[in-house]
Write a protein that holds these residues in place. Structure first.
Motif, PDB file in Angstrom:
ATOM      1  N   ILE A 263       0.860  -1.168   0.003  1.00  0.00           N
ATOM      2  CA  ILE A 263      -0.002   0.095   0.048  1.00  0.00           C
ATOM      3  C   ILE A 263       0.771   1.296  -0.225  1.00  0.00           C
ATOM      4  O   ILE A 263       1.942   1.357   0.721  1.00  0.00           O
ATOM      5  N   THR A 264       0.513   2.246  -0.859  1.00  0.00           N
ATOM      6  CA  THR A 264       1.425   3.520  -0.855  1.00  0.00           C
ATOM      7  C   THR A 264       0.379   4.480  -0.470  1.00  0.00           C
ATOM      8  O   THR A 264      -0.891   4.747  -0.954  1.00  0.00           O
ATOM      9  N   GLY A 265       0.809   5.423   0.556  1.00  0.00           N
ATOM     10  CA  GLY A 265      -0.188   6.495   1.048  1.00  0.00           C
ATOM     11  C   GLY A 265       0.517   7.682   0.642  1.00  0.00           C
ATOM     12  O   GLY A 265       1.743   7.918   0.643  1.00  0.00           O
ATOM     13  N   PHE A 266      -0.157   8.845   0.420  1.00  0.00           N
ATOM     14  CA  PHE A 266      -0.139  10.284   0.322  1.00  0.00           C
ATOM     15  C   PHE A 266      -0.381  11.346   1.434  1.00  0.00           C
ATOM     16  O   PHE A 266      -1.504  10.879   1.855  1.00  0.00           O
ATOM     17  N   ARG A 267      -0.136  12.732   1.287  1.00  0.00           N
ATOM     18  CA  ARG A 267      -0.780  13.503   1.703  1.00  0.00           C
ATOM     19  C   ARG A 267      -2.328  13.567   1.555  1.00  0.00           C
ATOM     20  O   ARG A 267      -2.509  13.107   0.521  1.00  0.00           O
ATOM     21  N   TYR A 268      -2.958  14.308   2.270  1.00  0.00           N
ATOM     22  CA  TYR A 268      -4.619  14.561   2.095  1.00  0.00           C
ATOM     23  C   TYR A 268      -5.290  13.093   2.003  1.00  0.00           C
ATOM     24  O   TYR A 268      -6.392  13.346   1.713  1.00  0.00           O
ATOM     25  N   GLY A 269      -4.645  12.182   2.502  1.00  0.00           N
ATOM     26  CA  GLY A 269      -5.425  10.926   2.711  1.00  0.00           C
ATOM     27  C   GLY A 269      -5.547   9.813   1.715  1.00  0.00           C
ATOM     28  O   GLY A 269      -6.215   8.825   1.629  1.00  0.00           O
ATOM     29  N   HIS A 270      -4.887  10.288   0.504  1.00  0.00           N
ATOM     30  CA  HIS A 270      -4.884   9.414  -0.715  1.00  0.00           C
ATOM     31  C   HIS A 270      -4.021   8.230  -0.541  1.00  0.00           C
ATOM     32  O   HIS A 270      -3.032   8.379  -0.065  1.00  0.00           O
ATOM     33  N   HIS A 271      -4.570   7.176  -1.071  1.00  0.00           N
ATOM     34  CA  HIS A 271      -3.435   6.064  -1.395  1.00  0.00           C
ATOM     35  C   HIS A 271      -4.106   4.935  -2.407  1.00  0.00           C
ATOM     36  O   HIS A 271      -5.357   5.004  -2.678  1.00  0.00           O
ATOM     37  N   TYR A 272      -3.195   4.279  -2.589  1.00  0.00           N
ATOM     38  CA  TYR A 272      -3.533   2.985  -3.265  1.00  0.00           C
ATOM     39  C   TYR A 272      -2.810   1.705  -3.004  1.00  0.00           C
ATOM     40  O   TYR A 272      -1.905   1.676  -2.505  1.00  0.00           O
ATOM     41  N   ASP A 273      -3.374   0.382  -3.364  1.00  0.00           N
ATOM     42  CA  ASP A 273      -2.675  -0.664  -3.041  1.00  0.00           C
ATOM     43  C   ASP A 273      -2.282  -1.183  -4.586  1.00  0.00           C
ATOM     44  O   ASP A 273      -3.164  -1.052  -5.548  1.00  0.00           O
ATOM     45  N   GLY A 274      -1.223  -2.002  -4.550  1.00  0.00           N
ATOM     46  CA  GLY A 274      -0.829  -2.609  -5.803  1.00  0.00           C
ATOM     47  C   GLY A 274       0.070  -1.415  -6.219  1.00  0.00           C
ATOM     48  O   GLY A 274       0.656  -0.611  -5.617  1.00  0.00           O
ATOM     49  N   GLY A 275       0.413  -1.657  -7.651  1.00  0.00           N
ATOM     50  CA  GLY A 275       1.261  -0.734  -8.269  1.00  0.00           C
ATOM     51  C   GLY A 275       2.145  -1.771  -9.353  1.00  0.00           C
ATOM     52  O   GLY A 275       1.890  -1.441 -10.332  1.00  0.00           O
ATOM     53  N   LYS A 276       2.731  -2.696  -8.855  1.00  0.00           N
ATOM     54  CA  LYS A 276       3.350  -3.750  -9.446  1.00  0.00           C
ATOM     55  C   LYS A 276       2.533  -4.880  -9.704  1.00  0.00           C
ATOM     56  O   LYS A 276       2.380  -5.275 -10.767  1.00  0.00           O
ATOM     57  N   THR A 277       1.747  -5.130  -8.766  1.00  0.00           N
ATOM     58  CA  THR A 277       0.757  -6.407  -9.145  1.00  0.00           C
ATOM     59  C   THR A 277      -0.356  -6.043  -8.275  1.00  0.00           C
ATOM     60  O   THR A 277      -0.409  -5.003  -7.117  1.00  0.00           O
ATOM     61  N   SER A 278      -1.402  -6.675  -8.580  1.00  0.00           N
ATOM     62  CA  SER A 278      -2.869  -6.315  -7.965  1.00  0.00           C
ATOM     63  C   SER A 278      -3.829  -7.653  -8.415  1.00  0.00           C
ATOM     64  O   SER A 278      -3.552  -8.464  -9.196  1.00  0.00           O
ATOM     65  N   ILE A 279      -5.006  -7.458  -7.595  1.00  0.00           N
ATOM     66  CA  ILE A 279      -6.164  -8.718  -7.936  1.00  0.00           C
ATOM     67  C   ILE A 279      -6.590  -8.611  -9.475  1.00  0.00           C
ATOM     68  O   ILE A 279      -7.221  -9.610  -9.808  1.00  0.00           O
ATOM     69  N   HIS A 280      -6.197  -7.741 -10.082  1.00  0.00           N
ATOM     70  CA  HIS A 280      -6.652  -7.557 -11.639  1.00  0.00           C
ATOM     71  C   HIS A 280      -5.254  -7.642 -12.622  1.00  0.00           C
ATOM     72  O   HIS A 280      -5.627  -7.562 -13.653  1.00  0.00           O
ATOM     73  N   ALA A 281      -4.339  -8.263 -12.127  1.00  0.00           N
ATOM     74  CA  ALA A 281      -3.112  -8.299 -12.781  1.00  0.00           C
ATOM     75  C   ALA A 281      -3.109  -9.399 -14.040  1.00  0.00           C
ATOM     76  O   ALA A 281      -2.663  -9.379 -14.804  1.00  0.00           O
ATOM     77  N   ASP A 282      -3.979 -10.443 -13.661  1.00  0.00           N
ATOM     78  CA  ASP A 282      -3.970 -11.462 -14.370  1.00  0.00           C
ATOM     79  C   ASP A 282      -5.318 -11.654 -15.377  1.00  0.00           C
ATOM     80  O   ASP A 282      -5.485 -12.544 -15.971  1.00  0.00           O
ATOM     81  N   ARG A 404       5.837   0.071  11.258  1.00  0.00           N
ATOM     82  CA  ARG A 404       6.634  -0.274  10.141  1.00  0.00           C
ATOM     83  C   ARG A 404       6.583   0.394   8.796  1.00  0.00           C
ATOM     84  O   ARG A 404       7.163   0.106   7.671  1.00  0.00           O
ATOM     85  N   ASP A 405       5.641   1.331   8.554  1.00  0.00           N
ATOM     86  CA  ASP A 405       5.437   2.152   7.563  1.00  0.00           C
ATOM     87  C   ASP A 405       6.691   2.992   7.017  1.00  0.00           C
ATOM     88  O   ASP A 405       7.505   3.495   8.030  1.00  0.00           O
ATOM     89  N   GLN A 406       7.206   2.747   5.799  1.00  0.00           N
ATOM     90  CA  GLN A 406       8.373   3.334   5.475  1.00  0.00           C
ATOM     91  C   GLN A 406       8.020   4.690   4.737  1.00  0.00           C
ATOM     92  O   GLN A 406       7.395   4.926   3.711  1.00  0.00           O
ATOM     93  N   GLN A 407       8.612   5.906   5.650  1.00  0.00           N
ATOM     94  CA  GLN A 407       8.322   7.077   4.975  1.00  0.00           C
ATOM     95  C   GLN A 407       9.214   7.419   3.924  1.00  0.00           C
ATOM     96  O   GLN A 407      10.477   7.573   4.175  1.00  0.00           O
ATOM     97  N   LEU A 408       8.819   7.615   2.845  1.00  0.00           N
ATOM     98  CA  LEU A 408       9.671   8.278   1.539  1.00  0.00           C
ATOM     99  C   LEU A 408       9.373   9.944   1.389  1.00  0.00           C
ATOM    100  O   LEU A 408       8.601  10.348   2.123  1.00  0.00           O
TER     101      LEU A 408
END
Lengths: 439, 159
Positions: A263-282, A404-408
């Protein structure tokens, strides 16, 4: 606003790993959220393809009550206006969409307004002479709402202090880009109509469910097992190649699969899961579509576009996007325990019709109020709404992988089964509700 | 040739309605041809089920999955019982399809009890009925709600 929740009380409601139940069930909190979150954030209104010609309009509410109209003016610009006559306050248009030929005309006293909101004419105008009324005062126009768009996705905000849209979207622009890049012509358009689904629970439950990857194998176990049971009753497993099977079965994906998607989170509450793979990948790629993509982008770029595979992207608080599916869901709050979800589908310009048909199939199988997925999600939201009335505890928790969240630089990354998504949302909740700025 | 006695059509539609009232999806599915479809459009005058969103557009595959899901012990939304009362009226024949199936129009009112709430659905049915010596089979059933564009609550059973 009169409220029993002063700043100190509000601060106590959202803590690093737990949320007070009042956030979901208290009508005063709901009103504060409408005022401070929905009144300050950029709210998704619609897509420019919904208003193609001069005078085409689309109506919605920007929060639980403020009606707005998105309209194409004579210069081709899309405007978002308050849907309220400057005279007595009547809504100018009530249809969900349509065309106002020439101008908007209030049905009460016939005041007319251009599509950019300017007052054009008042019947029997002489009655206003020497009364202090000024026809040219902008207060007599349909009032504009601050709006901007990214790649045709139109957002508006009731705040005059909001950051510019692109800043606010941050890294989630990758998702809009990817959705458009999936079109051989590089653009998308709304197509195939809308589903509206009434939810009798708090609006935040659906947002907190989007990237809750600990729930699909539980909540959606029944439909996955029912599909598997049917498939295994057949003599052939050809059916696994069917789009229905490719859409339903991944809802049973393992914890490990979801963990890996991240999961990748952003400012203002936005986020997505996946990126490289997801349940839509196949999902299988339709040959005709694939060829159109290769022709447009070349083989390498085409693979890169497919490879950016997100599941749900949230633009807190009003919009969630599925790039790989080409649909969106729009949240329209109504009351503390009621909201409407709209599912809109997109046509990839330059792609064969079958791509839109698959998008619509997905919306029907997963997002319809008559699907075998949406009702099970709503059922658990509704159970939370009822269960939280209990005083057994004041809290719900969001500890998973805390610490464990990794702040970039501009984003936070974490495991796919973490509560990073919820923590990201409540950081934004504190930003809007308490005025607590980001570090 | 392409007309059938109204009584036999009525009897068939009432039998179908009784399966949905109970609901008995196992028996209900058997009323359809193998390639039969069930469609609930999401708008008035929707031209087709594929290029526009629908609430339902089920073929046999989805009916079979739904039937199993409906009784699955872990389908939380199915835990509350659902009971319906279908009233069908204004039954009239409206010609035949190009494949020779009878087109039958009717009006329906369905009262549904689900999750401690009683709801009403209304609209028109359009049945395409294949006739054979053993009776009718449904090739296609279209459920046109009077409010297809409205925000709907969860619909966990066929109407």
């Amino acid at each position: 606003m009169n409220t029993t929740f002063d700043q100190a009380a509000l601060e106590q409601l959202v803590q690093p790993t737990r949320i007070n139940k009042q956030v979901y069930i208290n009508p005063e909190i709901f009103e504060l959220e409408m005022d401070r979150i929905w009144g300050q954030a950029w709210i998704f209104i619609g897509h420019e393809s919904q208003v193609r010609k001069t005078g085409d309009y689309f109506t919605t509410n920007i929060n639980h009550k403020v009606p707005v109209v998105m309209v194409r003016d004579k210069n081709g610009k899309v405007q978002v206006l308050h849907n309220r006559c400057a005279h007595k306050g009547a809504k100018i248009v009530t249809s969900r969409s349509g065309n106002a030929p020439g101008a908007f005309r209030c049905p009460y006293h016939g005041w007319t307004f251009s599509h950019d909101g300017n007052l054009l004419k008042i019947p029997n105008e002489s009655g206003y002479e020497n009364t202090g009324f000024d026809l040219n005062d902008s207060c007599n126009n349909l009032q504009p709402v601050a709006q901007d768009n990214y790649k045709g996705f139109i957002f508006a905000t009731l705040s005059s202090q909001a950051p510019d849209l692109k800043t606010w979207l941050g890294g989630t622009t990758d998702c809009f880009d990817n959705l458009c890049d999936r079109a051989p012509e590089g653009e998308v358009e709304v197509a195939g109509g809308v589903l509206r689904y009434e939810h009798d629970c708090n609006w935040k439950f659906i947002l907190e469910n989007l990237n809750d990857t600990m729930h699909p194998m539980v909540v959606h176990q029944s439909v996955v097992q029912s599909a598997q049971a049917y498939i295994s009753s057949l003599d052939t497993d050809d059916i696994k190649q069917k789009a229905e099977a490719q859409i339903i079965l991944p809802f049973g994906a393992s914890f490990e699969n979801f963990e890996e998607s991240g999961i990748t989170g952003f400012r203002y509450g936005h986020h997505y899961d996946g990126g490289k793979t997801s349940i839509h990948a196949d999902y299988s790629v339709m040959p005709e579509y694939h060829q159109a993509m290769i022709d447009r982008y070349g083989a390498q770029r085409t693979q890169e576009i497919y490879a950016f595979n997100t599941h749900n992207t949230l633009l807190y608080p009003s919009l969630t996007i599925k790039c790989a599916v080409q649909n969106i869901r729009v949240i329209r709050p109504v009351a503390v325990d009621k909201f409407i979800v709209e599912t809109w589908s997109f046509r990839l310009k330059g792609a064969p019709d079958e791509m839109l048909q698959r998008t619509l199939l997905y919306s029907r199988l997963i997002n319809s109020s008559a699907s075998m997925v949406g009702p099970d999600d709503l059922e658990v939201y509704r159970r939370m709404q009822e269960g939280l009335a209990s005083n057994a505890s004041q809290w719900v928790e969001m500890h998973r992988q805390y610490g464990r969240d990794q702040q970039l630089k501009d984003r936070v990354r974490g495991g796919g089964t973490s509560d990073l998504d919820v923590r990201t949302q409540y950081q934004a909740w504190r930003y809007y509700m308490l005025g607590e700025d980001y570090a | 040739m392409n007309q059938a006695p109204l009584e036999s059509i009525e009897a068939f539609l009432y039998r179908e309605a009784s399966y949905l009232d109970q609901p008995d999806l196992e028996s209900w599915i058997q009323l359809f041809t193998d390639d039969g479809t069930y469609w609930m459009p999401a708008m008035q005058d929707q031209p087709d089920p594929l290029n526009h969103i629908s609430h339902f557009y089920d073929d046999r595959v989805l009916m079979e999955i739904r039937k199993r899901n409906f009784i699955h012990p872990r389908a939380a939304s199915q835990e509350a019982s659902v009971r319906c009362s279908h009233l069908i009226a204004n039954i009239r024949q409206a010609g035949t399809t190009k494949d020779g199936e009878l087109i039958v129009h009717s009006n329906f009112h369905v009262v549904m009890w689900y999750r401690e709430e009683q709801r009403v659905y209304a609209g028109t049915y359009q049945h395409h009925l294949q006739t054979s010596d053993s009776g009718f089979l449904i090739k296609h059933k279209k459920v046109q709600l009077i409010n297809p564009e409205a925000a709907q609550k969860s619909i966990i059973i066929y109407l």
